[in-house]
Design an enzyme around this catalytic site. Structure first.
Site, PDB file in Angstrom:
ATOM      1  N   HIS A 283       0.817  -1.209   0.000  1.00  0.00           N
ATOM      2  CA  HIS A 283       0.000   0.000   0.000  1.00  0.00           C
ATOM      3  C   HIS A 283       0.849   1.257   0.000  1.00  0.00           C
ATOM      4  O   HIS A 283       0.403   2.310  -0.438  1.00  0.00           O
ATOM      5  CB  HIS A 283      -1.008  -0.043   1.150  1.00  0.00           C
ATOM      6  CG  HIS A 283      -2.114  -0.987   0.843  1.00  0.00           C
ATOM      7  ND1 HIS A 283      -2.099  -2.300   1.236  1.00  0.00           N
ATOM      8  CD2 HIS A 283      -3.227  -0.822   0.084  1.00  0.00           C
ATOM      9  CE1 HIS A 283      -3.179  -2.893   0.767  1.00  0.00           C
ATOM     10  NE2 HIS A 283      -3.886  -2.024   0.060  1.00  0.00           N
TER      11      HIS A 283
ATOM     12  N   ASN B 179      -4.460  -6.527  -7.069  1.00  0.00           N
ATOM     13  CA  ASN B 179      -3.353  -6.445  -6.103  1.00  0.00           C
ATOM     14  C   ASN B 179      -3.408  -7.620  -5.129  1.00  0.00           C
ATOM     15  O   ASN B 179      -2.394  -8.247  -4.833  1.00  0.00           O
ATOM     16  CB  ASN B 179      -3.424  -5.139  -5.306  1.00  0.00           C
ATOM     17  CG  ASN B 179      -3.451  -3.931  -6.211  1.00  0.00           C
ATOM     18  OD1 ASN B 179      -3.059  -4.021  -7.370  1.00  0.00           O
ATOM     19  ND2 ASN B 179      -3.937  -2.817  -5.706  1.00  0.00           N
ATOM     20  N   ASP B 180      -4.618  -7.875  -4.625  1.00  0.00           N
ATOM     21  CA  ASP B 180      -4.757  -9.021  -3.725  1.00  0.00           C
ATOM     22  C   ASP B 180      -4.944 -10.321  -4.488  1.00  0.00           C
ATOM     23  O   ASP B 180      -4.485 -11.368  -4.040  1.00  0.00           O
ATOM     24  CB  ASP B 180      -5.943  -8.801  -2.770  1.00  0.00           C
ATOM     25  CG  ASP B 180      -5.538  -7.957  -1.583  1.00  0.00           C
ATOM     26  OD1 ASP B 180      -4.487  -8.267  -0.979  1.00  0.00           O
ATOM     27  OD2 ASP B 180      -6.235  -6.986  -1.258  1.00  0.00           O
TER      28      ASP B 180
ATOM     29  N   GLU C 105     -11.163 -10.427  -5.338  1.00  0.00           N
ATOM     30  CA  GLU C 105      -9.730 -10.370  -5.073  1.00  0.00           C
ATOM     31  C   GLU C 105      -9.226 -11.601  -4.325  1.00  0.00           C
ATOM     32  O   GLU C 105      -8.096 -11.647  -3.864  1.00  0.00           O
ATOM     33  CB  GLU C 105      -9.360  -9.079  -4.342  1.00  0.00           C
ATOM     34  CG  GLU C 105     -10.199  -8.732  -3.152  1.00  0.00           C
ATOM     35  CD  GLU C 105      -9.852  -7.362  -2.542  1.00  0.00           C
ATOM     36  OE1 GLU C 105      -8.841  -6.761  -2.906  1.00  0.00           O
ATOM     37  OE2 GLU C 105     -10.610  -6.918  -1.663  1.00  0.00           O
TER      38      GLU C 105
ATOM     39  N   CYS D 280      -9.864  -2.523 -10.672  1.00  0.00           N
ATOM     40  CA  CYS D 280      -9.320  -1.379  -9.922  1.00  0.00           C
ATOM     41  C   CYS D 280      -7.958  -1.671  -9.299  1.00  0.00           C
ATOM     42  O   CYS D 280      -7.415  -0.838  -8.589  1.00  0.00           O
ATOM     43  CB  CYS D 280     -10.309  -0.912  -8.862  1.00  0.00           C
ATOM     44  SG  CYS D 280     -10.601  -2.145  -7.594  1.00  0.00           S
TER      45      CYS D 280
ATOM     46  N   ARG E 175     -15.611   2.255  -1.003  1.00  0.00           N
ATOM     47  CA  ARG E 175     -15.321   0.899  -0.518  1.00  0.00           C
ATOM     48  C   ARG E 175     -15.267   0.934   1.001  1.00  0.00           C
ATOM     49  O   ARG E 175     -14.602   1.789   1.575  1.00  0.00           O
ATOM     50  CB  ARG E 175     -13.987   0.390  -1.071  1.00  0.00           C
ATOM     51  CG  ARG E 175     -13.682  -1.012  -0.566  1.00  0.00           C
ATOM     52  CD  ARG E 175     -12.412  -1.562  -1.122  1.00  0.00           C
ATOM     53  NE  ARG E 175     -11.241  -0.936  -0.522  1.00  0.00           N
ATOM     54  CZ  ARG E 175      -9.998  -1.285  -0.826  1.00  0.00           C
ATOM     55  NH1 ARG E 175      -9.778  -2.205  -1.745  1.00  0.00           N
ATOM     56  NH2 ARG E 175      -8.978  -0.695  -0.247  1.00  0.00           N
TER      57      ARG E 175
ATOM     58  N   ARG F 251     -10.646   4.336  -1.263  1.00  0.00           N
ATOM     59  CA  ARG F 251     -10.128   3.479  -0.181  1.00  0.00           C
ATOM     60  C   ARG F 251     -10.322   4.206   1.160  1.00  0.00           C
ATOM     61  O   ARG F 251      -9.449   4.928   1.617  1.00  0.00           O
ATOM     62  CB  ARG F 251      -8.637   3.210  -0.374  1.00  0.00           C
ATOM     63  CG  ARG F 251      -8.288   2.290  -1.536  1.00  0.00           C
ATOM     64  CD  ARG F 251      -6.782   2.032  -1.551  1.00  0.00           C
ATOM     65  NE  ARG F 251      -6.419   0.922  -2.409  1.00  0.00           N
ATOM     66  CZ  ARG F 251      -5.982   1.065  -3.664  1.00  0.00           C
ATOM     67  NH1 ARG F 251      -5.859   2.253  -4.188  1.00  0.00           N
ATOM     68  NH2 ARG F 251      -5.655  -0.005  -4.365  1.00  0.00           N
TER      69      ARG F 251
ATOM     70  N   ARG G  40       2.322  -9.514  -1.202  1.00  0.00           N
ATOM     71  CA  ARG G  40       2.431  -8.368  -2.122  1.00  0.00           C
ATOM     72  C   ARG G  40       3.457  -7.340  -1.665  1.00  0.00           C
ATOM     73  O   ARG G  40       3.894  -6.508  -2.451  1.00  0.00           O
ATOM     74  CB  ARG G  40       1.049  -7.713  -2.313  1.00  0.00           C
ATOM     75  CG  ARG G  40       0.411  -7.207  -1.051  1.00  0.00           C
ATOM     76  CD  ARG G  40      -1.068  -6.877  -1.253  1.00  0.00           C
ATOM     77  NE  ARG G  40      -1.288  -5.507  -1.674  1.00  0.00           N
ATOM     78  CZ  ARG G  40      -2.481  -4.940  -1.796  1.00  0.00           C
ATOM     79  NH1 ARG G  40      -3.575  -5.637  -1.549  1.00  0.00           N
ATOM     80  NH2 ARG G  40      -2.599  -3.712  -2.181  1.00  0.00           N
TER      81      ARG G  40
HETATM   82  C1  PEP Z   1      -6.701  -4.759  -4.858  1.00  0.00           C
HETATM   83  O1  PEP Z   1      -6.489  -5.621  -4.009  1.00  0.00           O
HETATM   84  O2  PEP Z   1      -6.435  -4.898  -6.069  1.00  0.00           O
HETATM   85  C2  PEP Z   1      -7.278  -3.471  -4.466  1.00  0.00           C
HETATM   86  C3  PEP Z   1      -7.631  -2.589  -5.368  1.00  0.00           C
HETATM   87  O3  PEP Z   1      -7.406  -3.216  -3.140  1.00  0.00           O
HETATM   88  P1  PEP Z   1      -6.189  -2.799  -2.185  1.00  0.00           P
HETATM   89  O4  PEP Z   1      -5.002  -2.535  -3.048  1.00  0.00           O
HETATM   90  O5  PEP Z   1      -6.614  -1.603  -1.423  1.00  0.00           O
HETATM   91  O6  PEP Z   1      -6.017  -4.012  -1.338  1.00  0.00           O
HETATM   92 MG    MG Z   2      -7.345  -5.488  -2.048  1.00  0.00          MG
END
Ligand code: PEP
Ligand code: MG
Length: 580
Positions: free
Chosen positions: A191, A456-457, A433, A504, A334, A298, A467
């Site tokens: 993040h 991302n997740d 995710e 996203c 979210r 977020r 990650r």
């Molecule tokens: C993701 O996991 O792709 C996402 C957009 O959420 P975050 O990066 O906040 O976990």
């Molecule tokens: Mg995520």
């Protein structure tokens, strides 16, 4: 000149003076002193050494008294190091002959010593590097007469170099003065990386240890286009990067002209271009770049920077600012995705061994209904102000989405009973995710009005790679064939159910994947505000047929490496001006 390789998390080029933030984070104000000031500088150094020596002696005596000679001896070693005649000669010569400031001489010399220790095979001796850094910190604190510099309070531009930064520390940076940052630790999906994109500054993580090679005030180039950090650059390299910075500026000015143009492919298909935000103040960047809505807000960042838990009013005020700025355009709020690497003022249970697999995100909300309801009430109230949608993160099972929807419905009813205005209905979405959600996607899409793929997740949970771990970065790839299949399955199910699917995750902000994602059938992207112009430009320069051929070919390939090379080649053909 020294070149380090890391992982790019935000592209672009920055050139500036280093601000080294390690355990103490001092900023060295100047590297040089005037010839006339050399004697004063030497006296300043001597005073600092004497005073730090006194401090260490005091600590040694106190610790010896409390814990015995054995522990006190640690301080004796510090004292010996500080009084080492060789160290003194070296510092004196840097000040006398090179006219370095006392701070710069201390930092440079002690960091060189620390590096020698770090490189030793012997673990015990390598640990001594910490003692040297300790000594450096004590001397700098004494010379500068103050303690750790807060990144929020910077007043002159600098490139921040740190071992690691939390998302909160990163979020507090002032982009007017932090030109860029580089961290030794950290992975591509962390993040901290995402916040860097929001700040719109080039950033690199996961370089491995290098802070011993650099001192505050040194000249540094951050090449966020190639994941490189250049320490002590030569003139030729400096000139080349100045040129590259100019090229970036020229491109940005040219792309700014696209603001009000649609992201329409050459054969006339409209692609929805939404933006991801963490803070209401990012709205300006979204509006300036022509975002058609907010695809991911977020909200957990409300908790991350806060001293205490945000109230319903705090939530409401933040949402109102975003919704008002967007006017008619949609805002996907979210619900909090706290936990794992986003720890704030949250109701903590016990320490978790594996927080990425623990009580995070929707699980945390469903276990803390009071906290969840505070947020949902604020969303309900905010829904009266514009086009609001709500999205639940990390849905792994059907029960979870059903439960979350139930709490939302209950809350809406309560708010209405209280006579408070809210929208007739609030569209509900979920993030896809977790691989289990993909396996159940045909059923899940029947529960919601829209879905958003969180790569991302998804990458992390599909490939079992953290990650934020730099050592796993080579495995953490959006283009892994397994990840592409998960995206493909999800998009097909959404199409079949006639449910809008957005992507996203950071993948949609990377020009390298735009052609592939369009080819897989994605028609809505939510990207970092800084990425909007480039992604829009690519959409406008291709036909869907072209993209479908590219996606088909990519889906036949066996490895992320092969797919990335192929996609890069295709992007170069379609939009060579975007490949630096
Ligand atoms: C993701 O996991 O792709 C996402 C957009 O959420 P975050 O990066 O906040 O976990
Ligand atoms: Mg995520």
């Amino acid at each position: 000149m020294q070149i380090l390789q890391g992982i790019t998390v935000s592209p672009g080029v920055a050139i500036g003076e280093a601000l080294v933030i390690d355990n103490e984070g001092f900023r060295i104000p100047g590297r040089f002193v005037l010839r006339d000031a050399v004697e004063d500088e030497l006296q300043r150094l001597d005073r600092a050494i004497n005073s730090v020596a006194e401090e260490i002696r005091h600590n040694r005596d106190k610790v010896t008294q409390q814990l015995g000679d054995h522990y006190g001896a640690i301080f004796s070693a510090h004292l010996q190091m500080l009084r080492d005649p060789m160290l003194h000669d070296e510092l004196e010569s840097l000040i006398r002959q090179q006219h370095h400031s006392a701070e710069y001489a201390v930092s440079r010399t002690l960091r060189r010593y620390a590096k020698v220790f770090q490189q030793l095979d012997n673990v015990y001796l390598a640990e001594r590097a910490h003692d040297v850094f300790d000594l450096e910190s004590s001397l700098l604190a004494n010379l500068l007469g103050r303690s750790r510099e807060s990144l929020a309070d910077l007043e002159t531009p600098a490139i921040v170099l740190a071992h690691n930064l939390t998302p909160t520390e990163t979020a507090r940076m002032n982009p007017d003065f932090v030109l860029s940052f580089v961290t030794e630790a950290g992975g591509p999906g962390s993040h901290t990386a995402i916040v860097a994109k929001g700040l719109e500054i080039p950033a690199i993580v996961g370089t491995g240890l290098f802070l011993a090679d650099v001192s505050g005030g040194d000249l540094v180039i951050v090449d966020g286009d190639h994941g490189q950090v250049i320490l002590h650059p030569d003139q030729e390299t400096l000139d080349r990067y100045q040129q590259e910075m100019d090229d970036h500026r020229t491109l940005a000015v040219r792309l700014a002209g696209l603001k009000d143009e649609p992201a329409e492919t050459m054969d006339g298909t409209r692609i929805e271009m939404l933006a991801n935000i963490e803070f209401p103040h990012e709205m300006k960047a979204c509006i300036d770049r022509g975002a058609e809505g907010i695809g991911l807000y977020r909200t957990e960042f409300l908790y991350l920077g806060a001293e205490s838990e945000p109230t319903e009013e705090d939530h409401f005020q933040a949402y109102s600012e975003v919704i008002r700025a967007m006017g008619e355009r949609s805002v996907v709020i979210r619900t909090v995705d706290l936990g794992a690497d986003k720890m704030g003022q949250l109701p903590r249970t016990e320490e978790e061994h594996n927080p990425f697999l623990g009580v995070r995100s929707i699980r945390l909300s469903l276990r803390n209904l009071d906290l969840f309801r505070v947020q949902l009430r604020a969303i309900a109230r905010a829904s009266a102000l514009g086009n609001v949608k709500v999205m639940f993160p990390l849905i792994a099972t059907l029960e979870e989405i059903r439960q979350a929807k139930m709490v939302l419905a209950d809350t809406l009813e309560d708010v209405r009973d209280d006579g408070i205005a809210c929208a007739d209905s609030i569209p509900v979405g979920m993030m896809v995710e977790v691989p289990s959600a993909v396996m159940m996607i045909d059923k899940l899409v029947r529960e919601v009005d829209f879905i958003s793929i969180g790569t991302n997740d998804l990458i992390q949970y599909a490939l079992a790679v953290d990650r934020s771990n730099k050592d796993m970065a080579s495995l953490y790839r959006a283009s892994d064939p397994a990840v592409l299949r998960l995206i493909d399955v999800t998009l097909r199910a959404a199409r079949e159910a006639d449910v809008t699917a957005t992507l996203c995750g950071e993948m949609s902000s990377s020009p390298a994947y735009t052609l592939l994602l369009l080819g897989l059938g994605l028609r809505s992207m939510s990207v970092a505000p800084s990425a909007l112009p480039e992604i829009k430009q690519i959409c406008r320069q291709v036909s869907l047929e072209q993209c479908e051929t590219i996606a088909q070919r990519a889906m036949e390939m066996d490895s992320a490496r092969e797919i990335d090379a192929y996609l890069q080649e295709q992007l170069r053909k379609v939009a060579p001006e975007l490949v630096f």
